[in-house]
Design an enzyme around this catalytic site. Structure first.
Site: not given
Length: 337
Positions: A28, A52, A84, A87, A109, A135
Site C-alpha cells: 500500500s 514476489s 516491520d 526489515q 515507521h 497508501g
C-alpha cells in the site's frame, strides 16, 4: 506552543529530484510513494524479493524492478517499506552490504531504528517520512492536487542534510501540500505503538468483543448486539475524524450524549488509564519489542495462536452473516469481492 509545520514553500524539491530512490516493498505505502515520487520527477526503482507477487504489478506500472540487493546498490536513497518484522533481515542480507558512504536509509515507521534492530554505519543518513494515512489515500490525494500530512525525522545525520532531504522527499509524495511535522524516531515509534495497542486495535477490538458478550449473555440476539456495538462504530468514528469528539457528541441524540457522559467513565475508569500507562511502559522499555522479536524467531506461533482465538469469537460469524446483507460493504478478505 504550536507544533512546527512545514509546507511546499519550505521544501526544496530539487534535492530529492537529484537522487535515485529505491522503494523496498510494493504494498500500500510502497505503491503510493513510488507513483508520487515518479510524478514529481524523481528517478525510482522498486526492490522486491525473488518470487514476489508484487513484481508483475510494479512492472505493469512501468517501474524498473530489481532485487532488494540490486535496488540498494543502485540507489542513493533507500526507503524501506517492507513489514516491520521483515526489515531487519532485509537490511542485513540485502541492504547493508550494498550501502555506500553518503547513502540515505529511510523508513515509514521508526520501530527498527529506535529499538536498535537495525544499526546502519555512522556514514549513512537515517531518516523517516511517515504519511498519516493509508497508501491509497496518499496516492488519491496527490492525484487530486492535495496531500496527506507527513511526519519526518532524522536519527543519524553525518552530512547535515537529513532534515532537508526528508522534507524534500515528503514534498515529492504530496505531504507538504497538507503539512509536514518534524518529530523524532522515539516519539513517532512510541506513540504509534501505544495508539495501536491501547486504543485503535487492541483497545477498540476488546471493547467491541466485551460489549457483544455482555449483550448476548444477557439474552439479546447476536445480530442486535453486533449492530449496536460494532456496526455503528464507523458512524461514530467518522464523526470524530471529521470534527473531533465535540462534533460526535453534537451529532448524536441528547439521549446518546447524556448516556455516554454518565456511563463512559464507568467503563473506562481510572484503573483502565493506569493499565494503559503500563502498556506505554512496556513499549518504552522494550518489553513489547522483545516479545515481538521472540514471536518472529518462533515462526509467528504466538501471533497465529492469538489471531486464531480472536477469529473464532462469535462476533465474527454474526458479523459475516450480517455483512452479506449490506451491498455497500466490501469484505477485503474475500478475494472474489
Amino acid at each position: 506552543m504550536a507544533i512546527e509545520t512545514l509546507y511546499d514553500s519550505d521544501a526544496d524539491l530539487t534535492i530529492i529530484q537529484g537522487r535515485k530512490v529505491a522503494i523496498i516493498g510494493y504494498g500500500s505505502q510502497g505503491h503510493a510513494h513510488a507513483m508520487n515520487l515518479r510524478d514529481s520527477g524523481v528517478e525510482v526503482a522498486i526492490g522486491l524479493r525473488e518470487g514476489s507477487k508484487s513484481r508483475e504489478k510494479a512492472e505493469e506500472a512501468g517501474f524498473k524492478v530489481l532485487t532488494n540487493a540490486e535496488a540498494a546498490k543502485w540507489a542513493d536513497v533507500i526507503m524501506l517499506l517492507a513489514p516491520d518484522t521483515s526489515q531487519a533481515a532485509i537490511f542485513t542480507e540485502d541492504i547493508e552490504p550494498n550501502l555506500e558512504d553518503g547513502n540515505a536509509l529511510f523508513f515509514g515507521h521508526g520501530l527498527n531504528i529506535h529499538f536498535g534492530l537495525i544499526k546502519p554505519a555512522e556514514n549513512i543518513t537515517i531518516g523517516m517520512v511517515a504519511p498519516k494515512g493509508p497508501g491509497h489515500l496518499v496516492r488519491r490525494q496527490f492525484v487530486d492536487g492535495k496531500g496527506v500530512p507527513c511526519l519526518i525525522a532524522t536519527e543519524q545525520d553525518p552530512k547535515g542534510e537529513g532534515r532537508e532531504l526528508t522534507l524534500s522527499y515528503a514534498a515529492a509524495i504530496g505531504g507538504a501540500r497538507a503539512g509536514v511535522i518534524p518529530t523524532t524516531f522515539k516519539d513517532e515509534t512510541e506513540t504509534d505503538l501505544f495508539g495501536e495497542q491501547a486504543v485503535l486495535c487492541g483497545g477498540v477490538e476488546y471493547l467491541i468483543m466485551n460489549g457483544f458478550e455482555v449483550l448476548t449473555e444477557a439474552g439479546y440476539e447476536p445480530e442486535m448486539a453486533y449492530f449496536e456495538v460494532c456496526h455503528e462504530l464507523k458512524l461514530i468514528v467518522d464523526l470524530i475524524v471529521e470534527g473531533g469528539i465535540k462534533n460526535m457528541n453534537y451529532s448524536c441524540s441528547d439521549t446518546a450524549e447524556f448516556g455516554g457522559y454518565l456511563s463512559g467513565p464507568r467503563v473506562i475508569d481510572a484503573s483502565v488509564k493506569e493499565r494503559m500507562k503500563d502498556v506505554l511502559t512496556d513499549i518504552q522499555d522494550g518489553t513489547f519489542v522483545k516479545r515481538l522479536v521472540a514471536n518472529v524467531e518462533g515462526g509467528n506461533k504466538e501471533l497465529e495462536d492469538l489471531r486464531a482465538k480472536v477469529n473464532s469469537h462469535p462476533i465474527e460469524q454474526t458479523g459475516s452473516q450480517l455483512r452479506d446483507l449490506m451491498s455497500w460493504v466490501k469484505n477485503p478478505l474475500d478475494a472474489t469481492a
